[in-house]
Enzyme design. Structure first.
Site, short mmCIF file in Angstrom:
data_model
loop_
_atom_site.label_atom_id
_atom_site.label_comp_id
_atom_site.label_asym_id
_atom_site.label_seq_id
_atom_site.Cartn_x
_atom_site.Cartn_y
_atom_site.Cartn_z
N ARG A 115 15.79 61.69 -24.73
CA ARG A 115 16.01 60.56 -25.84
C ARG A 115 17.37 60.45 -26.17
O ARG A 115 18.23 61.50 -26.25
CB ARG A 115 15.17 60.82 -27.23
CG ARG A 115 13.55 60.55 -26.87
CD ARG A 115 13.28 59.29 -26.91
NE ARG A 115 11.85 59.15 -26.88
CZ ARG A 115 11.18 58.87 -25.64
NH1 ARG A 115 11.74 58.98 -24.59
NH2 ARG A 115 9.84 58.64 -25.80
N GLU A 132 19.55 52.58 -28.43
CA GLU A 132 18.66 51.45 -27.70
C GLU A 132 18.10 50.42 -28.31
O GLU A 132 18.01 50.54 -29.30
CB GLU A 132 17.57 52.21 -26.75
CG GLU A 132 18.01 53.30 -25.94
CD GLU A 132 17.01 53.72 -25.10
OE1 GLU A 132 15.95 53.17 -24.79
OE2 GLU A 132 17.19 54.88 -24.74
N HIS A 166 16.79 52.95 -19.30
CA HIS A 166 15.34 53.53 -19.71
C HIS A 166 14.27 53.49 -18.73
O HIS A 166 13.42 52.75 -19.27
CB HIS A 166 15.09 53.47 -21.16
CG HIS A 166 14.37 54.43 -21.89
ND1 HIS A 166 14.22 54.82 -23.34
CD2 HIS A 166 13.11 55.19 -21.35
CE1 HIS A 166 13.42 55.58 -23.59
NE2 HIS A 166 12.56 56.13 -22.23
#
Length: 306
Positions: free
Chosen positions: A225, A254, A272
């Site tokens: 993450r 993000e 991602h």
């Protein structure tokens, strides 16, 4: 089950949207001007929420859906779901483990190879001889020896890389060398891969000290993450030459990506997409649907978190 209301928090792969629409009364949150507007019109109809890494489920959402009986996330990670509120209300939460393990592990190795071999760099590098180091034989340290961490280790082993790791507990069965702290792991690694769950304790687990320990020839790979890595410190380490390079599939804020990262040649970025193969997207969707159907039929859930 066509009458069961299911809310999707954001657009996802077309397959899961199609399959949910075939089986349930599907609501797409992005078709409404706001969540408040949606809740006022349809809040009592929702029995399930399907979340993702992009848009999770907070306490306000849960409180606004009085008949909610399950939250299922189209992901392995669930750090953007309010588990405390779900526990308080007795609402189970499921995710999609295992099915995306291979894809994420493949991407971790691909990012490392791209950095070492300068695969993704500008064609202008072809104008002059450019020697690069190789991945084979490099010492690989992995933060998080869960399913994905173990899969990365197996792949790196195939390149003749010695494997070490840091995890919440010793995984004696793995046969790999365990480090009780990340700083020592980084100091003894040439490639450091972040593959752990995001928690309060693991936020910024890769900080300035870890980057300096990894050093100017070290490579950082993050497929966990974004908040695992202190991004401002990462930019500084890369631009100042204190860190050799970084391969990132996730970012601290993000979908925003820091401009500085986009300009650096010792960085490889992917948006991602660690689990975004056709096969895995379909398998994840099938698992989400299977959990929803199990919940509605009163059967045991396949992959419960709580």
């Amino acid at each position: 089950m066509e009458s069961m209301g299911v809310l999707m928090t954001c657009p996802m792969h077309s397959y899961i949207q199609e399959q949910l629409a075939k089986r349930f009364n599907l609501f797409k949150l992005w078709h409404f001007p706001s969540f408040v507007a949606f809740a006022q019109a349809h809040g009592t109809s929702v029995r399930a929420v399907v979340a993702s890494v992009k848009v999770g489920v907070d306490a306000t959402t849960i409180d606004s859906l009085p008949n909610l009986q399950i939250v299922s996330t189209y992901s392995v990670g669930y750090d953007n779901i309010d588990l405390r509120k779900c526990r308080e209300k007795g609402i189970p939460v499921t995710n999609t483990p295992d099915v995306l393990t291979d894809d994420v592990a493949d991407l971790a190795i691909a990012l490392a190879l791209s950095l070492f071999c300068t695969i993704s760099h500008s064609p202008r590098r072809n104008s002059a001889p450019h020697l690069t180091p190789k991945l084979s034989g490099k010492a690989v340290g992995i933060i998080g020896m869960g399913r994905i961490g173990l899969a990365i280790a197996k792949r790196a082993e195939a390149f003749g890389c010695p494997i070490s790791y840091h995890s919440r507990s010793v995984k004696a069965e793995s046969g790999y060398r365990y480090y009780s702290n990340v700083l020592d792991l980084a100091a003894d690694s040439e490639v450091l891969v972040v593959a752990c769950t995001l928690t309060h304790e693991t936020r910024h687990i890769v900080n300035r000290g870890v980057m300096d320990a990894l050093g100017p020839k070290g490579i950082l790979i993050n497929i966990g993450r974004g908040p695992h890595v202190d991004e401002p410190e990462l930019v500084s380490a890369l631009t100042e030459g204190r860190l050799g390079g970084a391969g990132l599939d996730v970012f601290e804020k993000e979908p925003e990506v820091r401009e500085e990262l986009l300009r650096l040649e010792n960085v490889v970025l992917t948006p991602h997409v660690g689990s975004d193969t056709v096969e895995t997207c379909m398998a994840m969707a099938d698992l989400v649907i299977a959990n929803l159907e199990a919940s509605f039929l009163g059967k045991p859930l396949l992959t419960p978190i709580i």
